[in-house]
Write an enzyme that holds these catalytic residues in place. Structure first.
Site, PDB file in Angstrom:
ATOM      1  N   TYR A  64      25.170  65.069 -26.287  1.00 40.44           N
ATOM      2  CA  TYR A  64      24.061  65.218 -27.233  1.00 40.44           C
ATOM      3  C   TYR A  64      23.795  66.680 -27.594  1.00 40.44           C
ATOM      4  O   TYR A  64      22.651  67.070 -27.842  1.00 40.44           O
ATOM      5  CB  TYR A  64      22.790  64.534 -26.682  1.00 40.44           C
ATOM      6  CG  TYR A  64      23.020  63.067 -26.354  1.00 40.44           C
ATOM      7  CD1 TYR A  64      23.361  62.174 -27.361  1.00 40.44           C
ATOM      8  CD2 TYR A  64      22.925  62.591 -25.056  1.00 40.44           C
ATOM      9  CE1 TYR A  64      23.599  60.827 -27.073  1.00 40.44           C
ATOM     10  CE2 TYR A  64      23.164  61.251 -24.761  1.00 40.44           C
ATOM     11  CZ  TYR A  64      23.487  60.382 -25.773  1.00 40.44           C
ATOM     12  OH  TYR A  64      23.723  59.063 -25.480  1.00 40.44           O
ATOM     13  N   PRO A  77      28.000  54.000 -20.591  1.00 41.29           N
ATOM     14  CA  PRO A  77      27.541  55.339 -20.238  1.00 41.29           C
ATOM     15  C   PRO A  77      27.979  56.371 -21.284  1.00 41.29           C
ATOM     16  O   PRO A  77      29.123  56.356 -21.740  1.00 41.29           O
ATOM     17  CB  PRO A  77      28.248  55.609 -18.904  1.00 41.29           C
ATOM     18  CG  PRO A  77      29.479  54.766 -18.950  1.00 41.29           C
ATOM     19  CD  PRO A  77      29.118  53.542 -19.755  1.00 41.29           C
ATOM     20  N   ARG A  96      25.895  59.951 -21.742  1.00 42.31           N
ATOM     21  CA  ARG A  96      25.499  61.215 -21.134  1.00 42.31           C
ATOM     22  C   ARG A  96      26.219  61.460 -19.806  1.00 42.31           C
ATOM     23  O   ARG A  96      26.702  62.558 -19.548  1.00 42.31           O
ATOM     24  CB  ARG A  96      23.991  61.171 -20.888  1.00 42.31           C
ATOM     25  CG  ARG A  96      23.385  62.482 -20.410  1.00 42.31           C
ATOM     26  CD  ARG A  96      21.935  62.266 -19.943  1.00 42.31           C
ATOM     27  NE  ARG A  96      21.144  61.488 -20.865  1.00 42.31           N
ATOM     28  CZ  ARG A  96      20.455  61.997 -21.878  1.00 42.31           C
ATOM     29  NH1 ARG A  96      20.441  63.285 -22.087  1.00 42.31           N
ATOM     30  NH2 ARG A  96      19.760  61.212 -22.679  1.00 42.31           N
ATOM     31  N   CYS A 121      15.876  80.249 -38.593  1.00 42.15           N
ATOM     32  CA  CYS A 121      14.579  80.658 -39.102  1.00 42.15           C
ATOM     33  C   CYS A 121      13.562  79.569 -38.803  1.00 42.15           C
ATOM     34  O   CYS A 121      13.179  78.799 -39.665  1.00 42.15           O
ATOM     35  CB  CYS A 121      14.722  80.865 -40.597  1.00 42.15           C
ATOM     36  SG  CYS A 121      13.312  81.661 -41.281  1.00 42.15           S
ATOM     37  N   TYR A 151      12.955  67.423 -27.769  1.00 44.76           N
ATOM     38  CA  TYR A 151      12.371  66.736 -26.612  1.00 44.76           C
ATOM     39  C   TYR A 151      11.851  67.661 -25.526  1.00 44.76           C
ATOM     40  O   TYR A 151      11.482  67.190 -24.454  1.00 44.76           O
ATOM     41  CB  TYR A 151      13.396  65.821 -25.909  1.00 44.76           C
ATOM     42  CG  TYR A 151      14.425  65.132 -26.741  1.00 44.76           C
ATOM     43  CD1 TYR A 151      14.060  64.106 -27.604  1.00 44.76           C
ATOM     44  CD2 TYR A 151      15.773  65.463 -26.628  1.00 44.76           C
ATOM     45  CE1 TYR A 151      15.035  63.439 -28.336  1.00 44.76           C
ATOM     46  CE2 TYR A 151      16.745  64.788 -27.351  1.00 44.76           C
ATOM     47  CZ  TYR A 151      16.371  63.782 -28.206  1.00 44.76           C
ATOM     48  OH  TYR A 151      17.320  63.119 -28.919  1.00 44.76           O
TER      49      TYR A 151
END
Ligand code: LLP
Length: 425
Positions: A384, A285, A287, A355, A328
Site C-alpha cells: 500500500y 493476504p 499486506r 505542496c 490514516y
C-alpha cells in the site's frame, strides 16, 4: 525485511541501502525477495498442514507489478485481483488465469468481459446489479462463470475505520443479517451463465487478533448450512485477508500459521456441527506478504527547526509514494541508512515534497541527527505504498528494485517527466 547494520550502514536483503540510493536514485522502493517468498511459504504450508484443500491468494492491491506476479506464480500462490489492470499485470507476467480471483465492489462491464475472455478462475460478486451483469456478459459469450458471493458477516475487527470492511455499514458485499445475502444466493442459483461456487468475506486489515477470523468463519459456515438447507450447494469459502504486520514496536503480529491453525480448527468444528463437507478454503493476504519486505529510501534535503515546536526533516518523496500517513495517520519506523548505528536522539516530523501541509511520512518519529544528503529509510513499506502512489504535483513515480543475496535489480523503472505527460494531448 531482513535488515542489518554493517559498518554503520543499513543493509536490506544483503544490499547496502546507501549504495542502492546512489545507484538507483531516490525515492526508491526496495523489496526483499526472500522475505516475500518466505511469507508465501508460511501461508501455503499452514494452509496445507492445518486445513488441507485450499489456495492462498495474494491480494495484488498491496503491491502489484509483473515481477511480483512471477514470484507468486513460482510460489504456487493464487492472486486476488481487484481490477482489470491487476488482472492484466498478472496475465502479462504469465500468471495462470485459473488461479486468479477477481474481487471488487463495482466492476466495469469491460473488466468483467476481460476476466471472462481470459479465463479468470473465479469472480467475486459484490451486489445484485453486478450479478445480472456477469450473467448477461457470460451468456453473450456462451460461457459459464464461477461466481463467489461477497458477504458481510457483521464481524468487527479492531483496526482503523477506513479499512474495516466486514461490518454491516460497509460498501462491500451482501449483508447476511438483513436477508440480502440469501436473496442474492437464491437469485443467482436461477441465473444462466453463472455457477455459484462459493462465498467470501473480508473483515478488515492490519488485524492483530485471531478471534474475529474465527467468528467470521463461524458466521460463514452457518450461512453455508443455511444455503444447503435451501438446496444450494457451494464448494468454496474465502475468508479474505487482513493479517497484521509490525510497523512499530507497538504492533505485535501473530505468526501467520497461527491464524490457519485456529481457523482450521473452527472450520472442522463448524462442519461437524452442521454436517457440512470441508469447503475448498481461500485466504487473501496482501499486506502480510508485501509490507515486511519493503523499505523506502529517500534523500534528506532540508532540516527546519521551529523553536519550541518541532523539527521538520524534508525528504524528496512523501505522500506521492506513501500516502498512508496523510490518509490514516499510519505509523512507521524510520532510520538513517548511512548513520544506522548512531543513536536516535531526536524526535522529528518527516515532511514530504508536495505542496500540501499534510504531506508527512510521520510525526513524533525517533531519528538519528539528519542533515541534507543523508539517506532516510522507512521500514515495512512494501504494501500500500507503491500501489497507492499518485502523480500529485506531477511527481514521477519512484522505481522499485528487488534485492536478493546482496544483488539488486530494477523491477519497476523510475518514471520520467515524459512518462508523467505521456497521455497528454
Ligand atoms: N481481500 C480483500 C477483499 C480486500 O479488500 C483486501 C484489502 C485484502 C484481501 C487484503 O488485505 P490485507 O491482507 O492486505 O490486509 N490501503 C489500506 C489497506 C486497504 C485494504 C483493502 N482491502 C492501507 O494502506 O492500510
Amino acid at each position: 525485511m531482513s535488515i542489518e547494520t554493517i559498518n554503520g550502514h543499513l543493509y536490506a536483503g544483503g544490499a547496502d541501502c546507501t549504495e542502492l540510493a546512489k545507484e538507483y536514485g531516490t525515492p526508491l522502493y526496495v523489496m526483499d525477495e526472500d522475505v516475500i517468498r518466505q511469507a508465501c511459504r508460511e501461508f501455503r504450508t499452514s494452509m496445507e498442514e492445518c486445513y488441507g484443500r485450499g489456495m492462498v491468494c495474494y491480494a495484488t492491491k498491496a503491491f502489484c507489478c509483473k515481477e511480483m506476479c512471477r514470484i507468486m506464480a513460482e510460489e504456487g500462490m493464487g492472486i486476488d485481483a481487484v481490477s482489470g489492470g491487476e488482472i492484466y499485470t498478472a496475465l502479462s507476467a504469465g500468471f495462470p488465469a485459473e488461479r486468479i480471483v477477481f474481487t471488487s465492489n463495482n466492476k466495469k462491464d469491460e473488466e468483467i468481459a476481460y476476466a471472462i475472455d481470459n479465463g479468470v478462475g473465479r469472480i467475486t460478486c459484490d451486489n445484485i446489479e453486478e450479478l445480472y451483469r456477469i450473467s448477461d456478459i457470460a451468456c453473450e459469450k456462451g460461457k459459464k462463470v464461477r461466481v463467489v458471493l461477497r458477504l458481510k458477516p457483521g464481524v468487527e475487527a479492531h483496526t482503523f475505520e477506513a479499512v474495516m470492511t466486514g461490518k454491516i455499514d460497509s460498501k462491500f458485499g451482501f449483508a447476511i443479517e438483513t436477508g440480502e445475502a440469501m436473496k442474492a444466493a437464491e437469485e443467482v442459483a436461477k441465473l444462466p451463465g453463472i455457477d455459484l461456487v462459493g462465498v467470501h468475506c473480508h473483515i478488515g486489515s492490519q488485524i492483530h487478533e485471531i478471534a474475529p477470523f474465527e467468528k467470521a468463519a463461524e458466521v460463514m459456515f452457518d450461512f453455508i448450512a443455511a444455503l444447503r438447507d435451501k438446496g444450494i450447494k457451494i464448494s468454496d469459502l474465502s475468508l479474505g485477508g487482513g493479517f497484521g504486520i509490525k510497523y512499530t514496536d507497538a504492533d505485535k503480529p501473530i505468526p501467520y500459521g497461527d491464524y490457519m491453525k485456529r481457523v482450521s480448527a473452527k472450520a472442522r468444528e463448524c462442519c461437524d456441527r452442521l454436517g457440512l463437507d470441508m469447503p475448498f478454503m481461500m485466504i487473501e493476504p496482501g499486506r502480510s506478504v508485501a509490507a515486511p519486505a519493503g523499505v523506502t529510501l529517500y534523500t534528506v534535503g532540508s532540516r527546519k527547526t521551529i523553536p519550541g515546536i518541532r523539527t521538520y526533516i524534508g525528504v524528496d518523496g512523501g505522500m506521492c509514494d506513501n500516502p498512508r500517513y496523510a490518509l490514516y495517520k499510519s505509523e512507521y519506523t524510520a532510520l538513517l541508512a548511512n548513520k544506522a548505528d548512531e543513536p536516535k536522539d531526536e524526535i522529528v516530523t518527516i515532511a514530504g515534497r508536495t505542496c500540501e501541509s499534510g504531506d508527512l511520512i510521520g510525526e513524533g518519529m525517533a531519528l538519528q541527527h539528519a542533515e541534507a544528503g543523508d539517506i532516510l529509510a522507512v521500514l515495512a513499506t512494501g504494501a500500500y505504498n507503491y500501489s497507492m502512489a499518485s502523480h500529485y504535483n506531477r511527481v514521477p513515480n519512484a522505481a522499485v528494485v528487488m534485492v536478493k543475496d546482496g544483488r539488486s535489480r530494477t523491477v519497476v523503472r523510475r518514471e520520467t517527466f515524459e512518462d508523467v505527460a505521456r497521455n497528454d494531448v
